[in-house]
Design an enzyme around this catalytic site. Structure first.
Site, PDB file in Angstrom:
ATOM      1  N   ARG A  51       0.829  -1.208   0.000  1.00 55.99           N
ATOM      2  CA  ARG A  51       0.000   0.000   0.000  1.00 55.99           C
ATOM      3  C   ARG A  51       0.859   1.252   0.000  1.00 55.99           C
ATOM      4  NH1 ARG A  51       2.687   1.917   3.147  1.00 55.99           N
ATOM      5  NH2 ARG A  51       2.779   1.690   5.394  1.00 55.99           N
ATOM      6  N   GLU A  57      -0.074   9.717   8.936  1.00 55.86           N
ATOM      7  CA  GLU A  57       1.159   8.969   9.186  1.00 55.86           C
ATOM      8  C   GLU A  57       1.449   8.865  10.674  1.00 55.86           C
ATOM      9  OE1 GLU A  57       2.211   6.650   7.236  1.00 55.86           O
ATOM     10  OE2 GLU A  57       2.615   8.098   5.656  1.00 55.86           O
ATOM     11  N   ASP A  60      -1.995   5.514  13.238  1.00 55.28           N
ATOM     12  CA  ASP A  60      -2.876   4.334  13.314  1.00 55.28           C
ATOM     13  C   ASP A  60      -2.746   3.635  14.670  1.00 55.28           C
ATOM     14  OD1 ASP A  60      -0.306   3.363  12.664  1.00 55.28           O
ATOM     15  OD2 ASP A  60      -1.049   1.809  11.296  1.00 55.28           O
ATOM     16  N   SER A 167       5.045  -1.418   2.614  1.00 55.20           N
ATOM     17  CA  SER A 167       4.420  -2.452   3.401  1.00 55.20           C
ATOM     18  C   SER A 167       4.483  -3.854   2.809  1.00 55.20           C
ATOM     19  CB  SER A 167       2.965  -2.071   3.654  1.00 55.20           C
ATOM     20  OG  SER A 167       2.618  -2.598   4.863  1.00 55.20           O
ATOM     21  N   SER A 168       5.681  -4.259   2.476  1.00 58.57           N
ATOM     22  CA  SER A 168       5.869  -5.639   2.030  1.00 58.57           C
ATOM     23  C   SER A 168       5.501  -6.599   3.147  1.00 58.57           C
ATOM     24  CB  SER A 168       7.324  -5.857   1.635  1.00 58.57           C
ATOM     25  OG  SER A 168       8.174  -5.513   2.708  1.00 58.57           O
ATOM     26  N   ASP A 213      -1.728  -0.952   7.482  1.00 58.50           N
ATOM     27  CA  ASP A 213      -1.228  -1.664   6.310  1.00 58.50           C
ATOM     28  C   ASP A 213      -2.048  -2.904   6.011  1.00 58.50           C
ATOM     29  OD1 ASP A 213       0.593   0.259   6.715  1.00 58.50           O
ATOM     30  OD2 ASP A 213       2.261  -1.068   7.214  1.00 58.50           O
ATOM     31  N   SER A 259      15.116   1.363   5.394  1.00 61.56           N
ATOM     32  CA  SER A 259      14.943   1.500   6.831  1.00 61.56           C
ATOM     33  C   SER A 259      14.279   0.224   7.298  1.00 61.56           C
ATOM     34  CB  SER A 259      14.058   2.705   7.105  1.00 61.56           C
ATOM     35  OG  SER A 259      13.420   2.553   8.344  1.00 61.56           O
ATOM     36  N   LYS A 261      12.702  -1.787  10.141  1.00 63.72           N
ATOM     37  CA  LYS A 261      12.156  -1.640  11.487  1.00 63.72           C
ATOM     38  C   LYS A 261      12.639  -2.727  12.433  1.00 63.72           C
ATOM     39  CE  LYS A 261       7.532  -0.292  10.451  1.00 63.72           C
ATOM     40  NZ  LYS A 261       7.364  -1.412   9.600  1.00 63.72           N
TER      41      LYS A 261
HETATM   42  P1  NG1 Z   1       5.664   0.539   7.055  1.00 70.91           P
HETATM   43  O1  NG1 Z   1       6.999   0.513   7.682  1.00 70.91           O
HETATM   44  O2  NG1 Z   1       5.597   1.455   5.953  1.00 70.91           O
HETATM   45  O3  NG1 Z   1       5.214  -0.873   6.742  1.00 70.91           O
HETATM   46  C1  NG1 Z   1       4.424   1.317   9.379  1.00 70.91           C
HETATM   47  C2  NG1 Z   1       3.342   0.536  10.130  1.00 70.91           C
HETATM   48  C3  NG1 Z   1       1.964   1.174  10.032  1.00 70.91           C
HETATM   49  C4  NG1 Z   1       2.005   2.667  10.304  1.00 70.91           C
HETATM   50  C5  NG1 Z   1       3.107   3.328   9.457  1.00 70.91           C
HETATM   51  C6  NG1 Z   1       3.255   4.787   9.756  1.00 70.91           C
HETATM   52  C7  NG1 Z   1       3.784  -1.908  10.122  1.00 70.91           C
HETATM   53  C8  NG1 Z   1       3.330  -3.207   9.592  1.00 70.91           C
HETATM   54  N1  NG1 Z   1       3.201  -0.830   9.635  1.00 70.91           N
HETATM   55  O4  NG1 Z   1       4.488   1.079   8.034  1.00 70.91           O
HETATM   56  O5  NG1 Z   1       1.076   0.512  10.924  1.00 70.91           O
HETATM   57  O6  NG1 Z   1       2.163   2.939  11.663  1.00 70.91           O
HETATM   58  O7  NG1 Z   1       4.348   2.706   9.635  1.00 70.91           O
HETATM   59  O8  NG1 Z   1       2.106   5.495   9.511  1.00 70.91           O
HETATM   60  O9  NG1 Z   1       4.639  -1.854  10.974  1.00 70.91           O
HETATM   61 MG    MG Z   2       6.077  -3.044   7.106  1.00 68.67          MG
END
Ligand code: NG1
Ligand code: MG
Length: 517
Positions: A51, A57, A60, A167-168, A213, A259, A261
């Site tokens: 997505r 941002e 959520d 959001s892979s 996501d 980046s 996480k």
């Molecule tokens: P990314 O890192 O883009 O998948 C994350 C979080 C979301 C939301 C966004 C910031 C996961 C799966 N997703 O997205 O829930 O908090 O960052 O808006 O960690």
């Molecule tokens: Mg993710």
């Protein structure tokens, strides 16, 4: 059935016409590869897309509404259940990936009752396992404790770039959970149930994520963005962009700053979630009279340890605000004012300072807020994080209001500028207040605005990854050229990377299952 994941009869039920030729080739290759790897044909494919987030941002996980849309890039799991377990009391999973040099094949004998996930190692199949764990818990509740999961052979193909903010991970977890449901005979899968279990499961990989996501991946519909709200319960509805002249497009541009996480969680993503929880708890403790304070785990979906939303409900009923009849934008304005008055320390708060306001010990604070997802910080910037969250929640509502009213008369340029200005404000807040941008993203945004973008910002978690830009159709080429000239030509990119750097994002469909005839 309305509300359940669609069963696609052909690829045109899944993809937009422009994507069909490439996707048809990819699906045929995948099915052939499955036979090559496992020696017999597959039974079905489960699909969930990545997505792009348009606006909303990092809110959520504080249970404020967001506006993402699904993209064409997705996770596909090709599946067969023709596999017999060898160890009593277990079922077997064989899983391979088309990119096998990066993601090696694995085989697991998994006990009926538990799925072990080691979140301390970075292993691609952890995402599958987290979907597996969630889906099996769901099936066990439904079918009873003696439920015996089916064995599975799987071939995975993901086209959402990893660590790129598209959001892979949620695509993979959602597609996995869906595959497991179908493999176990559930052909009618409720979208809300699938989303909720995917949200909770993904945390098993070590990121304390929100629910945007997975919602976008499961619920999205072609041609529309998705307005997702989390409180009091998960709801998602399609939102359409009005026709304007020139037409609006969304460009998604990679920064090529990865980046992850999983690696940076303790100083980035997970730390922000903790800061928000602490800010909510702090505001609650100061603003709400004793006796009206909330239990620490009041939030649905376990999203936040202590949500702002609940703080505000308590405030409305008993506390300083006591303004239950106010519309939501006014409530958010009021929260901004109260935050400025209450959380005055710009330099942040130490654990000791917060614990003393919450009237608990530092050990208790650590146990309650930082034990499940560890974080590293001396000071927690409660004021800044709360101000970003409330102002961003407000921008989402303003953006929605603009979409609902549409442009007045022919003056679409000023309308488009208003939409764009909100996206630009989000970027400023992400950069300066929430501190989740990076120099490269800021550069991409500046270049785009100069070349004609109405609004440019990071999308997803930030600290790298992707950016999204609201660009009139007649300026797309100019913006692309400017990026090539001023940004991409300075990186050492492969041909494939150059190809994938920028996409015009068309809102696509969410999850689907396709049975192989
Ligand atoms: P990314 O890192 O883009 O998948 C994350 C979080 C979301 C939301 C966004 C910031 C996961 C799966 N997703 O997205 O829930 O908090 O960052 O808006 O960690
Ligand atoms: Mg993710």
């Amino acid at each position: 059935m309305a509300g359940s994941v669609p069963i696609a009869r052909s690829l045109s039920d899944i993809y937009t016409p422009d994507a069909l030729p490439t996707q048809a080739k990819r699906w045929n290759n995948l099915l052939a590869k499955f036979e090559e790897v496992y020696g017999h044909p597959a039974e079905f494919i489960s699909r969930s897309p990545g997505r792009v987030n348009i606006i909303g941002e990092h809110i959520d996980y504080s249970l404020y509404s967001v506006l993402p849309m699904a993209i064409t890039a997705d996770a596909l799991l090709v599946v067969s259940t023709a596999l017999t377990p060898t160890t009593p009391g277990t079922f077997k999973v064989q899983i391979a990936n088309v990119q096998d040099s990066k993601f090696p094949s694995r085989e697991f004998d998994i006990p009926y009752e538990t799925v072990d996930i080691d979140a301390t190692v970075h292993e691609w199949t952890n995402y599958f396992k987290s979907g597996l764990r969630g889906a099996l818990e769901h099936l066990r509740r439904k079918r009873g404790a003696d439920f015996k999961p089916s064995s599975m052979k799987i071939l995975m193909d993901g086209t959402v770039p990893a660590g790129g903010g598209l959001s892979s991970s949620a695509a993979f977890v959602s597609a996995s959970a869906l595959a497991i449901m179908v493999a176990n005979g559930e052909h009618t899968v409720n979208k809300t149930e699938l989303t909720e279990l995917a949200i909770v499961s993904e945390r098993a990989v070590g990121v304390n994520s929100g629910g945007m996501d997975q919602s976008a991946s499961v619920f999205s519909e072609r041609g529309s963005a998705l307005f997702v709200s989390f409180a009091p319960s998960l709801k998602a509805r399609p939102v359409y962009f009005p026709k304007t002249n020139p037409e609006l497009t969304f460009l998604v541009a990679q920064s090529f700053v990865t980046s992850d996480k999983f690696v940076t969680g303790p100083i980035h993503y997970n730390l922000r979630v903790v800061e928000c929880s602490l800010a909510a708890a702090y505001l609650n403790a100061v603003l709400n009279p004793p006796g009206t304070q909330l239990p620490p785990d009041a939030a649905p979906l376990g999203i936040s340890l202590h949500g702002f939303h609940e703080t505000y409900f308590a405030l409305r009923e008993h506390g300083a605000g006591a303004t239950s009849s106010k519309p939501v934008p006014d409530q958010l304005d009021e929260l901004i004012t109260l935050t400025k008055q209450t959380l005055t320390q710009v330099e942040g708060y130490t654990r000791e300072e917060i614990a003393s306001v919450l009237n608990i010990s530092v050990d208790e604070l650590n146990a309650r807020f930082t034990s499940r997802f560890p974080v590293r910080a001396e000071r927690f910037k409660l004021r800044q994080r709360a101000l970003h969250v409330f102002s961003e929640a407000l921008r989402v509502l303003k953006f929605m209001a603009l979409l609902e009213t549409g442009p007045s008369g022919d003056d679409t340029a000023s309308y488009n500028s208003q939409l764009g200005a909100l996206l630009n404000e989000t970027q400023t807040s992400c950069r300066d207040v929430y501190e989740c941008s990076c120099e490269e993203i800021d550069t991409l945004c500046a270049i785009a605005r100069k070349a004609g973008s109405y609004g440019s910002r990071l999308t997803g978690a930030g600290w790298g990854g992707c950016s999204v830009h609201l660009v009139p159709a007649d300026k797309v080429a100019e913006v692309r050229d400017a990026w090539d000239r001023e940004y991409y030509s300075k990186l050492n990119l492969t041909e494939d990377q150059k190809e994938a750097a920028v996409v015009v994002s068309r809102p696509g469909n969410g999850s689907a299952v396709c049975f192989v005839k």
